[in-house]
Design a protein around this motif. Structure first.
Motif, PDB file in Angstrom:
ATOM      1  N   ALA A 150      45.908  31.907  40.668  1.00 43.61           N
ATOM      2  CA  ALA A 150      46.707  30.878  39.730  1.00 43.61           C
ATOM      3  C   ALA A 150      47.087  29.649  40.527  1.00 43.61           C
ATOM      4  O   ALA A 150      47.372  29.789  41.924  1.00 43.61           O
ATOM      5  CB  ALA A 150      48.063  31.665  39.213  1.00 43.61           C
ATOM      6  N   HIS A 151      47.041  28.481  39.996  1.00 44.98           N
ATOM      7  CA  HIS A 151      47.419  27.345  40.585  1.00 44.98           C
ATOM      8  C   HIS A 151      48.586  27.026  40.269  1.00 44.98           C
ATOM      9  O   HIS A 151      49.429  27.581  39.448  1.00 44.98           O
ATOM     10  CB  HIS A 151      46.465  26.332  40.204  1.00 44.98           C
ATOM     11  N   GLY A 152      49.130  25.875  41.019  1.00 45.43           N
ATOM     12  CA  GLY A 152      50.911  25.663  40.687  1.00 45.43           C
ATOM     13  C   GLY A 152      50.824  25.382  39.171  1.00 45.43           C
ATOM     14  O   GLY A 152      49.744  24.776  38.423  1.00 45.43           O
ATOM     15  N   ASP A 153      52.088  25.726  38.629  1.00 43.82           N
ATOM     16  CA  ASP A 153      51.746  25.414  37.214  1.00 43.82           C
ATOM     17  C   ASP A 153      53.039  24.246  36.847  1.00 43.82           C
ATOM     18  O   ASP A 153      53.758  24.303  35.860  1.00 43.82           O
ATOM     19  CB  ASP A 153      52.158  26.455  36.260  1.00 43.82           C
ATOM     20  N   SER A 154      53.227  23.411  37.817  1.00 41.28           N
ATOM     21  CA  SER A 154      53.903  22.250  37.454  1.00 41.28           C
ATOM     22  C   SER A 154      53.209  21.408  36.172  1.00 41.28           C
ATOM     23  O   SER A 154      52.041  21.234  36.097  1.00 41.28           O
ATOM     24  CB  SER A 154      54.234  21.424  38.577  1.00 41.28           C
ATOM     25  N   PRO A 155      53.924  20.594  35.487  1.00 43.44           N
ATOM     26  CA  PRO A 155      53.557  19.856  34.372  1.00 43.44           C
ATOM     27  C   PRO A 155      52.525  19.049  34.810  1.00 43.44           C
ATOM     28  O   PRO A 155      52.743  18.278  36.045  1.00 43.44           O
ATOM     29  CB  PRO A 155      54.696  19.370  33.682  1.00 43.44           C
ATOM     30  N   GLY A 156      51.428  18.766  34.383  1.00 42.27           N
ATOM     31  CA  GLY A 156      50.334  17.926  34.651  1.00 42.27           C
ATOM     32  C   GLY A 156      49.155  18.804  35.409  1.00 42.27           C
ATOM     33  O   GLY A 156      48.347  17.993  35.528  1.00 42.27           O
ATOM     34  N   ASP A 157      49.816  19.815  36.070  1.00 42.32           N
ATOM     35  CA  ASP A 157      48.444  20.621  36.914  1.00 42.32           C
ATOM     36  C   ASP A 157      48.132  21.566  35.715  1.00 42.32           C
ATOM     37  O   ASP A 157      48.508  22.844  35.455  1.00 42.32           O
ATOM     38  CB  ASP A 157      48.965  21.153  38.073  1.00 42.32           C
ATOM     39  N   ALA A 158      47.114  21.194  35.101  1.00 43.89           N
ATOM     40  CA  ALA A 158      46.670  22.140  33.775  1.00 43.89           C
ATOM     41  C   ALA A 158      45.739  23.207  34.171  1.00 43.89           C
ATOM     42  O   ALA A 158      45.146  23.839  33.309  1.00 43.89           O
ATOM     43  CB  ALA A 158      46.284  21.282  32.531  1.00 43.89           C
ATOM     44  N   ARG A 159      45.353  23.136  35.660  1.00 47.42           N
ATOM     45  CA  ARG A 159      44.277  23.868  35.976  1.00 47.42           C
ATOM     46  C   ARG A 159      44.696  25.593  35.613  1.00 47.42           C
ATOM     47  O   ARG A 159      45.382  26.090  36.049  1.00 47.42           O
ATOM     48  CB  ARG A 159      44.016  23.893  37.565  1.00 47.42           C
ATOM     49  N   PRO A 160      43.814  25.960  34.723  1.00 50.47           N
ATOM     50  CA  PRO A 160      44.083  27.542  34.358  1.00 50.47           C
ATOM     51  C   PRO A 160      43.797  28.392  35.530  1.00 50.47           C
ATOM     52  O   PRO A 160      42.978  28.284  36.276  1.00 50.47           O
ATOM     53  CB  PRO A 160      43.141  27.727  32.921  1.00 50.47           C
ATOM     54  N   PRO A 161      44.440  29.498  35.413  1.00 49.92           N
ATOM     55  CA  PRO A 161      44.040  30.730  36.533  1.00 49.92           C
ATOM     56  C   PRO A 161      42.447  31.001  36.286  1.00 49.92           C
ATOM     57  O   PRO A 161      42.152  31.140  35.229  1.00 49.92           O
ATOM     58  CB  PRO A 161      45.067  31.837  36.074  1.00 49.92           C
ATOM     59  N   GLU A 162      42.052  31.541  37.446  1.00 54.79           N
ATOM     60  CA  GLU A 162      40.674  31.728  37.545  1.00 54.79           C
ATOM     61  C   GLU A 162      40.569  33.098  38.206  1.00 54.79           C
ATOM     62  O   GLU A 162      41.087  33.275  39.328  1.00 54.79           O
ATOM     63  CB  GLU A 162      39.986  30.840  38.278  1.00 54.79           C
ATOM     64  N   PRO A 163      39.646  34.078  37.371  1.00 57.88           N
ATOM     65  CA  PRO A 163      39.668  35.467  37.841  1.00 57.88           C
ATOM     66  C   PRO A 163      38.853  35.401  39.239  1.00 57.88           C
ATOM     67  O   PRO A 163      37.938  34.316  39.242  1.00 57.88           O
ATOM     68  CB  PRO A 163      38.676  36.018  37.025  1.00 57.88           C
ATOM     69  N   LEU A 164      39.096  36.253  40.157  1.00 58.74           N
ATOM     70  CA  LEU A 164      38.415  36.132  41.357  1.00 58.74           C
ATOM     71  C   LEU A 164      36.883  36.542  41.451  1.00 58.74           C
ATOM     72  O   LEU A 164      36.316  37.376  40.344  1.00 58.74           O
ATOM     73  CB  LEU A 164      38.966  37.132  42.341  1.00 58.74           C
ATOM     74  N   GLY A 165      36.221  36.133  42.222  1.00 60.73           N
ATOM     75  CA  GLY A 165      34.665  36.352  42.280  1.00 60.73           C
ATOM     76  C   GLY A 165      34.391  37.995  42.200  1.00 60.73           C
ATOM     77  O   GLY A 165      33.446  38.399  41.363  1.00 60.73           O
ATOM     78  N   GLU A 166      35.061  38.743  42.953  1.00 61.24           N
ATOM     79  CA  GLU A 166      34.625  40.015  43.405  1.00 61.24           C
ATOM     80  C   GLU A 166      35.728  40.673  44.011  1.00 61.24           C
ATOM     81  O   GLU A 166      36.386  40.299  44.891  1.00 61.24           O
ATOM     82  CB  GLU A 166      33.372  40.024  44.201  1.00 61.24           C
ATOM     83  N   VAL A 167      36.025  42.091  43.764  1.00 58.63           N
ATOM     84  CA  VAL A 167      36.969  42.968  44.541  1.00 58.63           C
ATOM     85  C   VAL A 167      35.766  44.107  44.866  1.00 58.63           C
ATOM     86  O   VAL A 167      35.384  44.831  44.039  1.00 58.63           O
ATOM     87  CB  VAL A 167      37.959  43.570  43.447  1.00 58.63           C
ATOM     88  N   THR A 168      35.760  44.362  46.267  1.00 58.96           N
ATOM     89  CA  THR A 168      34.966  45.292  46.704  1.00 58.96           C
ATOM     90  C   THR A 168      35.911  46.232  47.480  1.00 58.96           C
ATOM     91  O   THR A 168      37.185  45.939  47.722  1.00 58.96           O
ATOM     92  CB  THR A 168      33.790  44.860  47.698  1.00 58.96           C
ATOM     93  N   VAL A 169      35.332  47.367  47.569  1.00 60.99           N
ATOM     94  CA  VAL A 169      36.345  48.504  48.306  1.00 60.99           C
ATOM     95  C   VAL A 169      35.663  49.086  49.496  1.00 60.99           C
ATOM     96  O   VAL A 169      34.311  49.391  49.492  1.00 60.99           O
ATOM     97  CB  VAL A 169      36.382  49.661  47.056  1.00 60.99           C
ATOM     98  N   GLY A 170      36.497  49.071  50.712  1.00 60.16           N
ATOM     99  CA  GLY A 170      36.153  49.671  51.868  1.00 60.16           C
ATOM    100  C   GLY A 170      35.941  51.170  52.028  1.00 60.16           C
ATOM    101  O   GLY A 170      36.250  51.763  50.911  1.00 60.16           O
ATOM    102  N   GLU A 171      35.614  51.409  53.200  1.00 64.20           N
ATOM    103  CA  GLU A 171      35.040  52.953  53.180  1.00 64.20           C
ATOM    104  C   GLU A 171      36.712  53.662  53.343  1.00 64.20           C
ATOM    105  O   GLU A 171      37.567  52.943  53.802  1.00 64.20           O
ATOM    106  CB  GLU A 171      34.403  53.114  54.507  1.00 64.20           C
ATOM    107  N   PHE A 172      36.855  54.729  52.717  1.00 65.35           N
ATOM    108  CA  PHE A 172      38.016  55.642  52.721  1.00 65.35           C
ATOM    109  C   PHE A 172      38.530  56.315  53.815  1.00 65.35           C
ATOM    110  O   PHE A 172      37.469  56.866  54.461  1.00 65.35           O
ATOM    111  CB  PHE A 172      38.231  56.374  51.554  1.00 65.35           C
ATOM    112  N   PRO A 173      39.531  56.338  54.457  1.00 61.87           N
ATOM    113  CA  PRO A 173      39.833  57.294  55.627  1.00 61.87           C
ATOM    114  C   PRO A 173      40.243  58.822  55.179  1.00 61.87           C
ATOM    115  O   PRO A 173      39.881  58.620  53.877  1.00 61.87           O
ATOM    116  CB  PRO A 173      41.402  56.566  56.110  1.00 61.87           C
ATOM    117  N   PRO A 174      40.166  59.626  55.931  1.00 63.41           N
ATOM    118  CA  PRO A 174      40.199  61.015  55.251  1.00 63.41           C
ATOM    119  C   PRO A 174      41.604  60.950  54.015  1.00 63.41           C
ATOM    120  O   PRO A 174      42.371  60.256  54.211  1.00 63.41           O
ATOM    121  CB  PRO A 174      40.931  61.913  56.375  1.00 63.41           C
TER     122      PRO A 174
END
Ligand code: TNX
Length: 872
Positions: A150-174
Motif C-alpha cells: 500500500a502506498h501513502g493514502d494522503s489525498p492526491g496520491d491515488a495509487r491503489p494497493p498492489e498485490p505482491l508478485g510472489e510469496v515463496t516458502v523456505g525450507e522448514f526446520p524440524p
C-alpha cells in the motif's frame, strides 16, 4: 486509518467507536509522506517466508523471517509504503526488526512499515525482517497470505494497493521437539501397518447397506429403459434420469407408474420396508431389487428412502460407465434392504471465512446426496464475513460481505485469509454473499436431494462482520438525520470499554448481550431466514446460533450490561451473561417454533428456558480426557451431534507434511480417521495413526462415561466440518472434503461395524484394519473413479505414495488407497500420467533419483515423493 489507530488509543476511546471519526491526519505514519517518490510496483516485489525455529519455549513460539526481494528497476524507498498481509499466528510486534514497525491491525491482519534506520532496497536487493509468533509453524499454508503493497493514502496520491508478485516458502526446520515430518518411508510403513490383505471383491455400495444379498445374473439398462415412478416421486425419477444420462450417454424416459407399460423398467415407488432402526430414520429406509428378467425396483418408506435407493442403484453401475455405455450398462443382480444408523448425517460448510459460490455449494450437495448425507450446516456468518442478504439491512452484505484494503472499514471489512486488497475481485473468496433468490435456490436444490439446510448465525462472539456492518448502518442513518432508526440494530454500545482478544485475535467481535438492539437484530435475521425457507418450500426447523469462543473480558465494560446486572438479581456478573444470551436467543427461536442449536456444551440457560439446545460437540479431542464429554450431555437429555475436531474437522491437514495444507491445532485427520470412529462408544474407537496393539490409542480416553439408552437416542449423528480459513478456492474445499467425507458417511449410515465388538484393543485394531483395507480399496477402485466422472470431476486428494529404497538398491512402494496407480521416474523428472506404473519391487541404479506420484482416473496426480536409499 482507524483500525490501525485503534491500538495506540486507550481502549475506552477505541471501543467508544470514536476511532471511526478520528481524522486521518494525526496518525499519518511518518513514512507516508512523500508519496510521489518513485517506487517499485507491488508485482516487482517478492517475499520469501522462512521458519527459523519451532523450538522457542517448547513449541509455544516460533521465529520466522521475511525476505523482501526488490525485482523492479527502482529502489524501494525508506518511507511512504507499507506491506499488508494476513498471518494466522499472533505475531509479537516487539520482536519484529530490524528497522521496521510491525502492527497487528486486528485479527490476523498485519501491517509492516519501514521505520527509522531503514535503508532503501536497491533494484535487485534483498532485505530480511525477523519476528516471533505464538505456536509453531510447520506448513506452507501457514505462510503470510494476501501480501500487498500500500502506498501513502494522503489525498492526491491515488495509487491503489498492489498485490505482491510472489510469496515463496523456505525450507522448514524440524517441526518441534520429538516430532518428525512424514517421509516416503514413514508413509510406506504406515500404509503397511494400516492395510492388510486387499480383498479381490469390495463392497459396491458406499455407505455400506444394512443387508445386501448378491444374486446371479444382471439387468441391462439402456437409454430406452423407462423410469416409472409412483405419486410424489417425480423429483427422484428425474434425478435418476439425469444420473443415467451421464452413464448411458442419453437420458432414459421418465413415466408415471400408473400409465401401464410393460417390459423391463426401473420402478420407483413407496411401500413398506422392513428394516429395524430409529424412528427418526423411518422415511429413509428403502429396498432395492435388481432382478434379472424383471428389472429394477426401488421401494422407499418415504420419498427420502426412494432417493437413497436410487443412490444405491447408481453405485451398482460400472464406475466408468462401461465400454459400451450407449448400448446399455449391466447392473448386477442384488437385493438390498437398508436404513441409516443415524438420523443426522451432516456436513458443515463455512462460507463466512471464504465465500463459496452457489454453484460450488450445489456440487457439494450433489456429493452429499450421493453418499446419503442429509444435513448441510451452513455457517453463514462469522468475524470475517456475513453471507446472506437480509431485507432492509443492506450493510450486512455490502459492508459485512466484502473484504479489501481499507483504513476505516466504512465500505467493507479488512482483508482476511489472504483475500488481498481488492474488495471486488472475482478471484478472491473474501467477498460475496447469497441474494435471497440464490439462498432459496440452494435450499430447493438441497431439498431435492433430501438435504436439510441448518443455517448458522454465529453469535454472540464470532460476530464481527455484523458488528462492523451495523456500525456502518448507524453512521448512514445518523448522517440522514435519523438517530433513532440508527440505533435500532446497533450491536455495540459506543461507550463500551471492554477489552478482550478472541481466539482468532479480534478485539471487537462480540455483540452486546445487554442491548435490546442485539435481540431485535437477531429476530430480524431469524425472521428473514424463516421467510426464505418458507418461500423455498424448505421449512426451517432449527437455527444454529453458534455460541462458541466468547472471549473473556467481553461485556465487562458495557454500560448496558452494568445496568442489566444491577437490576437483575439472578445475574451475578458478566460470567452469567453467556447463559443469559443463550436463554434469550432460544426464547426468540422458541416463540417461532424453532429449535436452537449451538457449538459445544452451549449454556443450557436453566430449566425455565425449555429444552436444552442441540449441542455440536467438537472439543472432545483425542488425549484431552474429555472424549466422552458429549455422552454426559446426551445422558442428561441434551441432543448431541458429534463433530469431534480430532476426526471430523476436515479443515485439519491430512498429515504433518509441510506441503499438506490445513490446520493442525486438533491434530491431523487422515482419510482413515473418520472410519475408525465409533460414535456411540468413542473410547473404543481405533486411531489409525497410533497403530495396533496398545496403540489402538484410546487407552487415555476420558473417564469412559457410557451412554445410557436414553443418551443413545440423544446422539443424533455425526457431522464433518469444512471450516474455510484454509480453503480459499473450491478445489481446496474439494481436496479437504474427499476422501474423508466417505468415511464420515460410512460411520453415519452403516450399521455398527463388526470390529467394534472385539474387546481387546489389539484384536480390535486388526479387525478394523481388515475392514479399512476393504473400504480403502473401495475408494481406490470404485468411489474415487465415480467421483472423477462427475461433471466436472472433483479435485479430491490423492495420497502421495509411500516408498523405501533398501540398502541393496531395491525400490518398494505402496499407496494408502489400493486401486490407485503409483508411477515413478528415476531420472529426476516429475512423474507424469504416462510414466511407468509401479507394480512390484524395482532395482535402482546407484545415483538414480527416484520420484513417485499417485495417479487417479483422469490423469490427476498427487504430490511428488522423493525416495532416497536408506529412508529419506
Ligand atoms: C474452531 S469449532 C472454531 C472455528 C474455526 C475452527 C478452525 C468452533 C466452534 N470454532 O471458528 O474455524 O476451529 O479449525
Amino acid at each position: 486509518m482507524t483500525t490501525l489507530l485503534r491500538r495506540s488509543l486507550p481502549p475506552w476511546l477505541a471501543a467508544a467507536g470514536l476511532l471511526l471519526s478520528v481524522p486521518a491526519a494525526p496518525a499519518q505514519p511518518a513514512g507516508e509522506q512523500g508519496a510521489e517518490e518513485a517506487r517499485p510496483d507491488g508485482a516487482d516485489l517478492a517475499v520469501r517466508w522462512t521458519v527459523l525455529s519451532n523450538r522457542l519455549e517448547g513449541e509455544n513460539r516460533s521465529r520466522q523471517r521475511l525476505t523482501l526481494h526488490n525485482r523492479g528497476g527502482t529502489a524501494l524507498p525508506a518511507s511512504g509504503w507499507a506491506l499488508h498481509f494476513n498471518y494466522l499466528r499472533v505475531i509479537d510486534p516487539s520482536t519484529a526488526g530490524p528497522w521496521v514497525e510491525l502492527t497487528r491491525v486486528n485479527g490476523t491482519f498485519y501491517r509492516l512499515e519501514p521505520a527509522a534506520g531503514f535503508e532503501p532496497i536497491p533494484p535487485g536487493g534483498r532485505r530480511a525482517v525477523r519476528f516471533e509468533s505464538r505456536h509453531r509453524a510447520i506448513k506452507a499454508s501457514d505462510a503470510p497470505a494476501g501480501v500487498y503493497l500500500a502506498h501513502g493514502d494522503s489525498p492526491g496520491d491515488a495509487r491503489p494497493p498492489e498485490p505482491l508478485g510472489e510469496v515463496t516458502v523456505g525450507e522448514f526446520p524440524p517441526p518441534g521437539p520429538g516430532r518428525r515430518y512424514p517421509s516416503p518411508a514413514s508413509r510406506y510403513h504406515r500404509n503397511e501397518r494400516l492395510l492388510g490383505e486387499v480383498p479381490g471383491r469390495v463392497g459396491r455400495i458406499t455407505p455400506t447397506p444394512l443387508r445386501t444379498e448378491r444374486r446371479d445374473g444382471a439387468v441391462r439398462l439402456t437409454p430406452s429403459t423407462p423410469i416409472r415412478h409412483g405419486g410424489g416421486l417425480a423429483g427422484e425419477a428425474e434425478l435418476l434420469a439425469d444420473a443415467l444420462a451421464g452413464v448411458l450417454g442419453a437420458r432414459p424416459p421418465v413415466e408415471r407408474a400408473d400409465g401401464g407399460g410393460s417390459g423391463p423398467a426401473v420402478l420407483l415407488r413407496r411401500g413398506a420396508v422392513e428394516a429395524e432402526g430409529r424412528p427418526a430414520t423411518r422415511e429413509e429406509a428403502y429396498r432395492l431389487a435388481v432382478e434379472p428378467g424383471r428389472g429394477v425396483e426401488v421401494v422407499g418408506a418415504g420419498a427420502a428412502g426412494v432417493f437413497y435407493g436410487v443412490q444405491s442403484l447408481r453405485a451398482l453401475l460400472p464406475p466408468g460407465g462401461g465400454p459400451d455405455a450407449a448400448s446399455g450398462v449391466s447392473v448386477p443382480a442384488v437385493r438390498v434392504t437398508d436404513r441409516p444408523r443415524f438420523p443426522y448425517r451432516g456436513l458443515h460448510l463455512d462460507v463466512a471465512r471464504n465465500f463459496r459460490e452457489p454453484v460450488d455449494v450445489k456440487r457439494l450437495l450433489d456429493l452429499m446426496g450421493l453418499y446419503k448425507l442429509n444435513r448441510l450446516h451452513l455457517h453463514l456468518t462469522d468475524d470475517e464475513g456475513w453471507r446472506l442478504a437480509v431485507r432492509g439491512l443492506p450493510e450486512l452484505t455490502r459492508v459485512g460481505g466484502r473484504r479489501g484494503h481499507t483504513r476505516t472499514e466504512h465500505e467493507h471489512l479488512i482483508p482476511a485469509f489472504g483475500s488481498g486488497p481488492d474488495p471486488d475481485t472475482a478471484a478472491s473468496a473474501g467477498s460475496g454473499w447469497y441474494s435471497a433468490e440464490e439462498y432459496r435456490e440452494i435450499l430447493r436444490y438441497a431439498a431435492r436431494r433430501h438435504v436439510q439446510v441448518v443455517p448458522e448465525v454465529d453469535v454472540p462472539g464470532h460476530a464481527r462482520a455484523a458488528v462492523v456492518a451495523m456500525e456502518a448502518r448507524h453512521r448512514r442513518l445518523v448522517e440522514e438525520g435519523r438517530p433513532e432508526a440508527a440505533s435500532r440494530y446497533r450491536l455495540v454500545h459506543p461507550g463500551d470499554t471492554s477489552s478482550y482478544e478472541s481466539v482468532q485475535g479480534w478485539d471487537d467481535n462480540v455483540v452486546d448481550a445487554c442491548r435490546p438492539a442485539t435481540y431485535r437484530f437477531l429476530e430480524r435475521v431469524i425472521d428473514e431466514l424463516r421467510r426464505l425457507h418458507r418461500e423455498a418450500g424448505a421449512p426451517l426447523t432449527a437455527v444454529h446460533v453458534g455460541g462458541d469462543e466468547v472471549p473473556e473480558g467481553a461485556w465487562v465494560g458495557s454500560p448496558a450490561c452494568h445496568r442489566l446486572l444491577e437490576r437483575t438479581d439472578s445475574l451475578e456478573g458478566t460470567y452469567d451473561l453467556p447463559a443469559y444470551f443463550q436463554r434469550r436467543a432460544r426464547g426468540i427461536l422458541a416463540e417461532r417454533g424453532l429449535a436452537a442449536a449451538g457449538w459445544g456444551s452451549v449454556a443450557r440457560g436453566g430449566e425455565a428456558a425449555g429444552p436444552a439446545p442441540r449441542a455440536y460437540a467438537w472439543r472432545n479431542l483425542w488425549g484431552s480426557g474429555r472424549e466422552d464429554a458429549p455422552y454426559r450431555l446426551a445422558n442428561e437429555g441434551q441432543e448431541v451431534v458429534l463433530a469431534q475436531a480430532s476426526t471430523l474437522y476436515f479443515d485439519m491437514a491430512y498429515s504433518a507434511h509441510p506441503e499438506e495444507r490445513g490446520n493442525y491445532w486438533a491434530g491431523f485427520v487422515d482419510s482413515a480417521d473418520p472410519h475408525g470412529l465409533l460414535p456411540l462408544e468413542i473410547c473404543r474407537s481405533v486411531r489409525p495413526g497410533r497403530g495396533g496393539g496398545e496403540g489402538a490409542g484410546t487407552e487415555d480416553c476420558g473417564a469412559g462415561v457410557a451412554l445410557t439408552s436414553a443418551g443413545r437416542r440423544n446422539v443424533l449423528g455425526l457431522q464433518g466440518q469444512l471450516w474455510s480459513e484454509m480453503l480459499p478456492s473450491p478445489d481446496r474445499m474439494e481436496y479437504m472434503a474427499v476422501p474423508r467425507l466417505l468415511g464420515l458417511a460410512e460411520r453415519a449410515w452403516a450399521p455398527r461395524p463388526g470390529w467394534a465388538g472385539a474387546d481387546r484393543p489389539g484384536e480390535r485394531y486388526r479387525r478394523w484394519s481388515d475392514a479399512w483395507t476393504e473400504f480403502a480399496a473401495r475408494l481406490g477402485r470404485r468411489e474415487l473413479p465415480r467421483i472423477s466422472r462427475l461433471d466436472p470431476g472433483w479435485d479430491y486428494r490423492l495420497p502421495p505414495p509411500g516408498a523405501v529404497v533398501t540398502e541393496d538398491g531395491r525400490l518398494e512402494a505402496n499407496v494408502a488407497l489400493p486401486g490407485l496407480t503409483v508411477r515413478y521416474t528415476t531420472d529426476g523428472s516429475r512423474p507424469a500420467s504416462d510414466s511407468p506404473p509401479y507394480t512390484g519391487p524395482v532395482e535402482i541404479e546407484p545415483g538414480d533419483r527416484v520420484k513417485l506420484r499417485t495417479f487417479g482416473p483422469g490423469g490427476r496426480g498427487s504430490r511428488t515423493a522423493v525416495a532416497s536409499p536408506g529412508g529419506g
